[in-house]
Design a protein around this motif. Structure first.
Motif: not given
Length: 364
Positions: A174, A178, A181, A220, A317, A320-321, A324, A327-328, A330-331
């Motif tokens: 996982r 990240i 990306k 992230a 996660e 990160a979402k 960005h 960019l994320f 689908e995360l």
């Protein structure tokens, strides 16, 4: 300790590990009676053992374990019968009470054992003299470096190596996704993040400096503005600095036992409605409403106690979402938490663990 084990015919099969402090730990067989320090959250054991409470010969309440009874009680009611050998920091632990429980392992965090800097906490020598092995792990001070070796050595000490390696494979996969990306993002394009720790405190602005949460933010793809002013893992930022810096992203942390029923809360047992209502009230505070991140819908909430467990993967996660979103897309942190609950945790994490101002409430 070593001389006693050396006399045993099972010495050749003894379990040997080197802990996070560089100390050799030797057990004749997998540990079955563990005394747990306050800053080693019980859910770490829950990741790799089906009955983490059954392993406990005693524990120090509070610290990282303050919320554990609420998480574990319904599935493991025996948690209320575990002998309490201290409150909070390791200095409060009665060494005599530990010895009386006849554990085959004492498990401490680096935060417990080296609270005084380079000097080991008082009491470790007494435990060694009593022949009680002590293993030091770290899921808090430097989790991105120490989570893997800490969980791996726990797997060996508990005879649960297969389970530990299974979680670590999932964890690495996982985090690697990240990282791949973020190779598209230059350091100059990292959004500025204000991490508002324990945001229900009346004064602003307690935050994160270099250390635990800063590492999560960096991994992230964000830049933690707390590191511009703080030299320690936590500290106070001035309201003037935060408003002037005007970060791109605001992240408030909270726990589940806030000062009153209407305060902002996140964590086990917290219903989405309560989390959402408390978050809305928080963002209306004068010192926060003026932030551009709040008015732009870039304000988020995160369960603070992710900092004590390898399940911090979910927090990374989410961060990160938030930092960005393009960019994320689908995360899915919720899917990751669901998989951890279903595949690994003996006591699943159920409640509301993060929230977004732009989406109202995000379940769990």
């Amino acid at each position: 300790m070593l001389t006693l084990l050396a006399a045993s015919p099972s010495w050749a099969q003894a379990i040997r590990v080197t802990d996070i402090a560089g100390r050799e730990v030797v057990l004749a067989q997998p540990a079955k009676r563990i005394v747990l320090g306050a800053w080693v959250s019980l859910d770490v054991l829950s990741l790799i053992h089906p009955d983490p409470v059954g392993l406990l010969a005693g524990w120090a309440e509070a610290g990282a374990n303050a919320i554990q009874p609420a998480i574990l009680r319904s599935k493991f009611p025996a948690i209320d019968k575990v002998p309490v050998i201290g409150k909070g920091s390791f200095e409060t632990i009665s060494i005599e009470a530990v010895i009386a429980q006849k554990p085959d392992l004492v498990l401490l965090s680096r935060f417990d054992a080296f609270r005084f800097g380079a000097e080991a906490a008082p009491g470790l020598d007494q435990l060694a003299a009593a022949g009680i092995p002590v293993a030091i792990v770290d899921f808090f001070l430097d989790p991105l470096t120490n989570t893997e070796p800490s969980l791996r050595l726990l797997g060996k000490l508990l005879g649960r190596e297969v389970q530990a390696e299974a979680f670590l494979a999932f964890y690495r996969q996982r985090l690697a996704a990240i990282d791949v990306k973020l190779k598209q993002v230059s350091s100059a394009a990292r959004p500025a993040v204000f991490l508002h720790a324990f945001a229900t405190r009346p004064e602003c602005c307690f935050s994160a400096g270099p250390g635990t949460i800063d590492g999560f933010i960096r991994l992230a793809g964000g830049h933690n503005i707390g590191t511009e002013k703080l030299a320690t893992p936590v500290g106070q930022l001035s309201q003037e600095f935060v408003l002037t810096r005007n970060p791109d992203v605001y992240v408030a942390t909270a726990i589940s036992d806030g000062p009153d029923a209407g305060s902002f809360a996140l964590g086990p047992g917290v219903e989405p409605k309560r989390a959402a209502e408390g978050f809305i009230r928080l963002l209306r505070r004068n010192d926060l409403a003026a932030l551009g991140a709040v008015s732009r819908g870039r304000a988020f909430g995160l369960w603070h106690l992710f900092v004590h467990t390898p399940v911090h993967l979910v927090a990374i996660e989410a961060l990160a979402k938030w930092t960005h979103p393009e960019l994320f897309v689908e995360l899915d942190p919720q899917a990751t938490l669901d998989e951890i609950n279903n595949r690994f945790l003996a006591a699943p994490l159920e409640g509301t663990f993060w929230i977004s101002s732009s989406a109202g409430s995000e379940k769990r």
